[in-house]
Design an enzyme around this catalytic site. Structure first.
Site, short mmCIF file in Angstrom:
data_model
loop_
_atom_site.label_atom_id
_atom_site.label_comp_id
_atom_site.label_asym_id
_atom_site.label_seq_id
_atom_site.Cartn_x
_atom_site.Cartn_y
_atom_site.Cartn_z
CG ASN A 98 9.55 -13.19 8.21
OD1 ASN A 98 8.78 -13.09 8.70
ND2 ASN A 98 9.73 -14.15 7.27
CG ASN A 122 -18.39 13.04 -13.29
OD1 ASN A 122 -17.49 13.74 -13.46
ND2 ASN A 122 -17.92 11.60 -12.48
CE1 TYR A 123 -18.01 15.66 -5.95
CE2 TYR A 123 -15.69 16.55 -6.50
CZ TYR A 123 -16.60 16.14 -5.75
OH TYR A 123 -16.45 16.40 -4.20
N GLY A 163 3.68 -16.45 21.25
CA GLY A 163 4.07 -17.75 20.43
C GLY A 163 2.66 -17.97 19.65
CB ALA A 215 -3.26 -11.89 10.83
CB ALA A 216 -0.89 -11.49 16.37
CG ASN A 261 6.23 -26.89 11.29
OD1 ASN A 261 5.40 -27.35 10.85
ND2 ASN A 261 6.68 -25.95 12.19
NE ARG A 276 13.38 -10.58 10.03
CZ ARG A 276 13.71 -11.69 9.41
NH1 ARG A 276 14.52 -11.65 8.76
NH2 ARG A 276 12.58 -12.70 9.49
#
Length: 450
Positions: free
Chosen positions: A226, A368-369, A80, A9-10, A169, A15
């Site tokens: 991508n 409530n706040y 890579g 996840a690097a 692949n 793009r």
């Protein structure tokens, strides 16, 4: 056999034209990375390693939010896929079992496919996930000899005969962890891109006399994201599958193309979901409920027989019991609604507990706040809250109590009591006509002056 996940996840995702790391772009309400983690989680992995790079801290935060046991390592240089996978070496030191390498931008690999790879890895040293491509394009090609995978050739390094191969692949690899890192050590970067390809482990394994094979899946599982256009296409594909699954599960969708699901939406059979409903993350709807048009739900639970909407919003922490009614323009947040209770229109119920068979009149607000802290409202069983009541928390309304319309309730109300808290009405005879005359004269004067 024990399993470890290594999720790459690097990548920066140039793009995408975004400051956000590519794997954190949302698909069906969750980052792409979470989809990959969720698919791998079906294997009950002993370890999950995320290899982060660009925006590593953001990636770390997202990964740990989904799985606090995940370990995140950083690839400071992008050299890579083999170089990326190698960053998991120290974390998996001493691990005995199968390592599966996945990609954080490939969200659709099915758990069944990963199970098939684990099975194949019991009899082969290296297992690659492949697919028959309708248009092989620039994918790496899988060179087979029977059921043996001889090598993987990247498109840019392939000759004409190799480019004619349609078995491609996906990049997903299953291999004994110790062997994986041994093979990575032998990978070079003598190729057109000057990168260390993880796919080279196949040729290196075969040179050692080890076995390699391919498990195939549908091409749609291998879709990598991508660009934003591909992200939109992935969203459309996800929604199409989710709607089809809803039909299979016995859910009625009169206008399915207008309903949007999250990655983890759960809906029971015989539920009706009307048009233009959006499900955010962490929603469970039990059987026999009705979600009416233009409603938005996230982080909530809807029990059997409940009716929500139209135009309702359920926010995180909303818990609806059986046969509740949440009507139009009602918002519920962090509140438990008891069985048979009705909040039919134009109300806000937040940080509250409502008992059974209670009726909340139109325009009711749980205040409530206070600008700093949130406070809780408790409403008992069989309570009637008059229209336009302000419940200033913290406050408690006892069983079978009532409030008069237009009341501002600042103190607890005892069971069976009627609470009225509004200013007395004052009537001034003839004053409306006099005031209207004054205002009309003032308007005329202003118009003359303009």
């Amino acid at each position: 056999m024990r399993t470890a996940l290594v999720i790459l996840a690097a990548g920066k995702g140039t793009r995408m034209n975004s400051d956000l790391p590519k794997v954190l772009h949302p698909l069906a309400g969750a980052p792409l990375l979470v989809h990959a983690m969720q698919a791998g989680a079906s294997l009950a992995p002993a370890r999950t390693v995320i290899v982060a790079g660009h925006g590593a801290e953001l990636v770390r935060k997202a990964a740990l939010a989904h799985d606090e046991t995940a370990q995140v390592v950083e690839q400071t240089e992008q050299l890579g896929t083999a170089h990326a996978a190698a960053q998991a070496r120290a974390t998996l030191a001493g691990f005995e079992g199968t390592a599966i390498v996945l990609f954080g931008d490939t969200p659709f690999v099915r758990p069944e496919t990963l199970e098939a790879m684990i099975t194949a890895q019991k009899t082969h040293d290296v297992v690659i996930l492949g697919f028959e491509a309708a248009d092989p394009g620039r994918y790496g090609r899988l060179v087979m000899q029977g059921d043996t995978l001889e090598r993987i050739v990247e498109f840019k390094d392939a000759d004409a005969a190799e480019r004619a191969i349609t078995l491609c692949n996906s990049g997903v690899v299953a291999c004994r962890s110790e062997l994986l890192f041994e093979l990575i050590d032998d990978i070079g970067n003598d190729n057109a891109a000057g990168e260390y390809y993880l796919t080279d482990i196949v040729g290196l394994a075969r040179a050692r006399g080890l076995s390699a094979t391919v498990v195939t899946c549908d091409e749609s599982e291998t879709l990598g994201i991508n660009t934003r256009a591909e992200l939109a296409g992935a969203e459309a594909a996800f929604q199409t599958r989710a709607r089809a699954q809803a039909f299979e599960d016995g859910v009625t969708l009169p206008a399915p193309e207008t309903v949007h699901f999250a990655f983890d939406t759960v809906i029971g059979r015989d539920t009706i979901v009307e048009p233009n409903v959006v499900f955010g993350p962490d929603v469970t709807v039990e059987s026999g409920a009705t979600i009416r048009a233009f409603s938005h739900l996230e982080g909530c639970h809807v029990a059997r027989g409940a009716v929500v909407g139209p135009y309702a919003r359920l926010r995180p922490g909303a818990e609806l019991s059986e046969n509740t009614r949440i009507g139009n323009f009602v918002e519920v947040k962090n509140a438990q609604i008891g069985e048979g209770t009705k909040v039919n229109h134009l109300s806000y119920i937040g940080d509250a507990t409502l008992g059974t068979k209670t009726n909340i009149g139109a325009g009711t607000i749980t205040c409530n706040y206070d600008g700093v802290l949130k406070h809780h409202t408790d409403i008992g069983d069989e309570v009637f809250i008059g229209s336009n009541t302000m419940l200033v928390a913290p406050v408690s309304i006892g069983d079978r109590a009532m409030t008069g319309s237009g009341s501002v309730i600042t103190s607890d109300v005892e069971p069976d009591a009627l609470a009225i808290a509004r200013a007395p009405q004052v009537e001034k005879p003839g004053m409306a006509t006099k005031l209207l005359t004054i205002l009309k004269a003032k308007k005329a004067k202003l118009q003359r002056g303009s």
